[in-house]
Design an enzyme around this catalytic site. Sequence first.
Site, PDB file in Angstrom:
ATOM      1  N   GLU A 200      -7.089  -0.769   8.339  1.00 31.76           N
ATOM      2  CA  GLU A 200      -7.864   0.792   8.498  1.00 31.76           C
ATOM      3  C   GLU A 200      -8.842   1.263   7.119  1.00 31.76           C
ATOM      4  O   GLU A 200      -8.853   1.488   6.200  1.00 31.76           O
ATOM      5  CB  GLU A 200      -6.723   0.940   6.590  1.00 31.76           C
ATOM      6  CG  GLU A 200      -4.926   0.767   7.255  1.00 31.76           C
ATOM      7  CD  GLU A 200      -3.903   1.022   5.543  1.00 31.76           C
ATOM      8  OE1 GLU A 200      -4.386   0.456   4.989  1.00 31.76           O
ATOM      9  OE2 GLU A 200      -2.604   1.431   6.687  1.00 31.76           O
ATOM     10  N   GLU A 402       1.645  -0.429  11.993  1.00 32.77           N
ATOM     11  CA  GLU A 402       2.065   0.299  10.781  1.00 32.77           C
ATOM     12  C   GLU A 402       2.432   1.216  10.850  1.00 32.77           C
ATOM     13  O   GLU A 402       2.604   2.361  10.881  1.00 32.77           O
ATOM     14  CB  GLU A 402       1.651  -0.332   9.497  1.00 32.77           C
ATOM     15  CG  GLU A 402       1.161  -1.766   8.571  1.00 32.77           C
ATOM     16  CD  GLU A 402      -0.244  -1.636   8.489  1.00 32.77           C
ATOM     17  OE1 GLU A 402       0.164  -1.135   7.041  1.00 32.77           O
ATOM     18  OE2 GLU A 402      -1.023  -2.836   8.143  1.00 32.77           O
TER      19      GLU A 402
HETATM   20  C1  BG6 Z   1      -1.407  -0.128   3.992  1.00 30.62           C
HETATM   21  C2  BG6 Z   1      -1.646  -1.840   4.774  1.00 30.62           C
HETATM   22  O1  BG6 Z   1      -2.670   0.434   4.061  1.00 30.62           O
HETATM   23  O2  BG6 Z   1       0.197  -0.202   3.643  1.00 30.62           O
HETATM   24  C3  BG6 Z   1      -0.553  -3.041   4.154  1.00 30.62           C
HETATM   25  O3  BG6 Z   1      -2.360  -1.981   5.610  1.00 30.62           O
HETATM   26  C4  BG6 Z   1       0.123  -2.235   3.312  1.00 30.62           C
HETATM   27  O4  BG6 Z   1      -1.721  -3.798   4.115  1.00 30.62           O
HETATM   28  C5  BG6 Z   1       0.872  -1.429   3.202  1.00 30.62           C
HETATM   29  O5  BG6 Z   1       0.255  -3.731   2.275  1.00 30.62           O
HETATM   30  C6  BG6 Z   1       1.829  -0.752   2.877  1.00 30.62           C
HETATM   31  O6  BG6 Z   1       0.932  -0.459   1.558  1.00 30.62           O
HETATM   32  P1  BG6 Z   1       1.603  -0.804  -0.322  1.00 30.62           P
HETATM   33  O7  BG6 Z   1       0.645  -0.416  -0.859  1.00 30.62           O
HETATM   34  O8  BG6 Z   1       2.690  -0.353  -0.848  1.00 30.62           O
HETATM   35  O9  BG6 Z   1       1.796  -2.249   0.606  1.00 30.62           O
END
Ligand code: BG6
Length: 504
Positions: A200, A402
């Site tokens: 990201e 993701e």
């Molecule tokens: C993304 C990241 O921003 O979102 C992850 O690559 C992160 O590392 C995921 O865990 C979810 O975000 P959060 O802050 O809810 O863990």
Amino acid sequence: MTKESYRMPDGFLWGAANAAHQFEGAWDVDGKGISIADVMLAGTKPWLNGQAPAKYANATAAGLATKHRLVTDQVEEGGNYPNHRGIDFYHTYPEDFALMKEMGMNAFRTSIAWTRIFPNGDEDEPNEAGLAYYDRFFDKMLALGIEPVVTLNHFEMPYHLVTEYGGWRNRKLIDFFTKYTRVVLERYGDRVSYWMTHNEINNQAQYFSDHLMLQNSGLKDYDESDAEELMYLASHHELVASALAVKIAHEVKEKVGNPKLQMANMIAMNPIYPHTSNPADQMAAYRAMEQTYWWGDVAARGKYPKWLLNYFEHHNFKVDITEEDEQILAENTVDYVAFSYYMSNVIGADDNPWIDFRLDKNHFDNEFLEKSDWGWQIDPVGLRWALNWMYDRWDKEMMIVENGFGAYDQLESDNSIHDDYRIKYHQDHVLNMERAVVIDGIPVMGYLPWSGIDMISASTGEMLKRYGFIFVDLDDAGQGSGKRYKKDSYYWYQKLVHSNGTEL
Ligand code: BG6
């Protein structure tokens, strides 16, 4: 209309994604150095209305309801550093991978913890114990038929590079990163085919967030008025390092004879919509998209867009782009596009013709969408929109690395977890991905949701913000049995994978 049902192409990757610092734990084991995640204390979400919902009462009572993750100068005795413990995946990976295999997964994304290989980041020689660990780790996955998908830099750079070198503002970081890249690619390139450089990288478009500036670029202790310029400078160094990593990947691909080996530079994709049909809002949203995704333009097209060079000049930003850098960027564009997708945003215009998109201003709620408990707007159609937008722009194969729903889960007395909200989130997003593949003709290589298993949240440091299909019995203070339990979503995903996408 009959129920929609789409089959994904043969060889489609159905997996899950995690990051080393969020689930490995073992923060000081086998010679590992201190990463930036190791100096972040636990925080909690910025509550939507300043009042924590009742279900979080325990976390609040335990004194964990600070709003931000504070960063300490060093690891302080007695501090609650959740990434130090993660979910202990460092030790439990054989059993956890067996559970994922049972779910039917054929791919799994993780990161290599940079500090296991180069504990401080600037050593001459790598740490053999760290390298040997990932040998065992990847071999286990491959023995189970799970394809590794690996991030080199996922919010976990060596903290020493921040304190001694000032993070990515320093050009020397390019050498440290490329050295690390060469070491791990030469070690694992025969077995690991899918790689990405930075996680990201474009989050830092929101340069007013000190959390994101540290996570992305190791930037700390700077004057707020310099933040935007520093962000561009650091980003440029990251992009040159990333292009050099593509070059290394192509050399290693030949050397080890792995024709599948490829490199991406991963971005966070959140579509930005105009607030109204007013042309000024349309223009603001258009440029906001460019201001948020130009990292992808440089990585995939090999050059800076003209509007951005104008922007640097107009603001008198010194970004240190040399002719040699331009050549490196042009010659080493990424092989594929990897991205995360969680939500979308809405923006309205102001009277600044240069348009400076910031989520902390000119930002609106989308009245057509619902929000998670953490305020993230849920937008499945936006995923199809985003796949089309990126493919039109960059013309590369794509991997969703993701996509997921952070929620509070209840462990029932019979050890079941009824997370129908998470199933619904994934159903709606997978359906839109499938429409993009089958109807729109977008080449998508795989779907690797966040996440196979619960872990520490990156933004808040909570355990309570859970994403996994597998529940881990630990709370925000690290208390609990650590046992794993299958959520309802585990069985749902299993069915989806076994039917190659047809049984939603
Ligand atoms: C993304 C990241 O921003 O979102 C992850 O690559 C992160 O590392 C995921 O865990 C979810 O975000 P959060 O802050 O809810 O863990």
